[in-house]
Design an enzyme around this catalytic site. Sequence first.
Site, PDB file in Angstrom:
ATOM      1  CD  GLU A 176       0.392 -11.584  -8.352  1.00  0.00           C
ATOM      2  OE1 GLU A 176      -0.669 -12.126  -8.019  1.00  0.00           O
ATOM      3  OE2 GLU A 176       1.129 -11.043  -7.527  1.00  0.00           O
ATOM      4  CD  GLU A 377       0.948  -6.549  -7.517  1.00  0.00           C
ATOM      5  OE1 GLU A 377       0.692  -7.137  -6.449  1.00  0.00           O
ATOM      6  OE2 GLU A 377       0.322  -6.724  -8.579  1.00  0.00           O
TER       7      GLU A 377
HETATM    8  C1  BG6 Z   1      -0.947  -9.583  -5.867  1.00  0.00           C
HETATM    9  C2  BG6 Z   1      -1.979  -9.093  -6.845  1.00  0.00           C
HETATM   10  O1  BG6 Z   1      -1.080 -10.969  -5.715  1.00  0.00           O
HETATM   11  O2  BG6 Z   1      -0.982  -9.187  -4.564  1.00  0.00           O
HETATM   12  C3  BG6 Z   1      -2.798  -7.912  -6.360  1.00  0.00           C
HETATM   13  O3  BG6 Z   1      -1.439  -8.803  -8.104  1.00  0.00           O
HETATM   14  C4  BG6 Z   1      -3.070  -8.085  -4.898  1.00  0.00           C
HETATM   15  O4  BG6 Z   1      -3.950  -7.833  -7.149  1.00  0.00           O
HETATM   16  C5  BG6 Z   1      -1.748  -8.073  -4.154  1.00  0.00           C
HETATM   17  O5  BG6 Z   1      -3.942  -7.146  -4.347  1.00  0.00           O
HETATM   18  C6  BG6 Z   1      -1.862  -8.142  -2.644  1.00  0.00           C
HETATM   19  O6  BG6 Z   1      -2.681  -9.197  -2.285  1.00  0.00           O
HETATM   20  P1  BG6 Z   1      -3.906  -8.992  -1.318  1.00  0.00           P
HETATM   21  O7  BG6 Z   1      -4.588 -10.279  -1.292  1.00  0.00           O
HETATM   22  O8  BG6 Z   1      -3.334  -8.595  -0.013  1.00  0.00           O
HETATM   23  O9  BG6 Z   1      -4.736  -7.909  -1.917  1.00  0.00           O
END
Ligand code: BG6
Length: 478
Positions: A176, A377
């Site tokens: 990211e 993701e």
């Molecule tokens: C992304 C990141 O922004 O979202 C992860 O690459 C992160 O590291 C994921 O965990 C989900 O976000 P969060 O804040 O719910 O853990």
Amino acid sequence: MSVFRDDFLWGGAVAANQLEGAWNLDGKGDSVPDHCTNGSHTNPKEITIDFHDDKLYPSHEAIDFYHHYEEDIKLFSEMGFKVFRTSINWTRIYPTGEEETPNEAGLKFYEDLFSCCKKYNIEPLVTLSHYELPYALVRKYNGWAGRELIELFEKYCHTVFERYKDLVKYWLTFNEINAGTMPFGAVLSTGTIQGYEGPVTQVPDDPQSRYQALHHQFVASARVVKYAHENYPNFKMGNMICFITSYPMTCNPADVLLNQKQMRVMNWYCSDVMVRGEYPAYAQSIWDEKNVKLDIQPGDLETIKAGTVDFYTFSYYMSNAISADPNAAKTEGNIGAGNKNPYLESSDWGWQIDPQGLRYTLNEIYDRYQIPLMVVENGLGAYDEIEADGSINDDYRIDYLRKHIQEMALAVADGVNLLGYTPWGCIDLVSASTGEMAKRYGFIFVEKYDDGTGSLARRKKKSFEWYKKVIESNGESL
Ligand code: BG6
């Protein structure tokens, strides 16, 4: 017949700092997240310069993947994973980032981990830098604002490339990377927080250092991509963007223009550099507006041109609406906020759920770059409950993932070249934004709670069997 390619990479994604624990074992140094306390949706986590006994630092134990990885990889293999996206903690290899020689115990850990993946025919997809900058580099250089970090990062990458060249083929440089275009990115990604302690939401914003840091990350990424192409022709090198699609709130041209600007700053700025190999024409207007004067050294632009990526990866959780009306209702998000879209529902953390937005996004990205894409993701952070009989019935998560996979299939039918899909937090882990355990994403529940207690036992959720069938059927059985 499945629309997904026969060798489609189904799997899951995690990040070292959010699950390994063992934060100071076997020679590991402290990273930025090791200095972060636990928080919640309503109470932001804090960053502290030193460690305090009366505070809880969730990354210190996390889910102790460091000692449980064999059991966890076995569970992933039971689900049929073809790929496992994880990252390397830079501080396990170079504890402060500046040592002359790498830490053998750290190198050995990842060698064992990647070998274990291979044993189960799981391809590792490795992020070189996922929100875990050595804290020593924050103290000394104000993180990536310091140009010195380019060479330190190169040294680290050369070390791990050589050591894992027979185990790892797919690499992503910065997780990211576009976090650096947003104020919250100072803590997560650029590490431009020298001397700061307090709530992570109140770091004084300094666009000059964030954008300078980003420039250094672009140069560093391009240098290691070029190096990999020259020395390890079998490697595939990718970028990684936090894609937060936004829509104009209305067809009022003022909303449309504002949204175009938002899409550029949030989503396109970084990948235009990393995929096309040059700063886009609109970059100057972004710098001017933020009063940023970039120090671009001779050779930097040529380096950026020579180190473009082979494939484009991104995270996708949500979308936003953008309105020129200052009174329009606001909403939350992972690295950037926006306005409330009346057509969408939100998660318990205020992230707007938009499966169709994934189809739209895949098409937009592919139209722009025409290189293979991967969704690395996606997922629903939710509160899970263990029933009296021990089961965890996460139908809400299944529903979220099913709808996103359906839209992914439609995007493939639209013509997008999609290599794979690795939903986030395939095993429960610490939340990056809030430092919570209660915000869970996994197919596997881990008995670890926000007060630091828990047996660390692993349990399959209902989504575990569901995802197994999805993979078995190459995305047909949803
Ligand atoms: C992304 C990141 O922004 O979202 C992860 O690459 C992160 O590291 C994921 O965990 C989900 O976000 P969060 O804040 O719910 O853990």
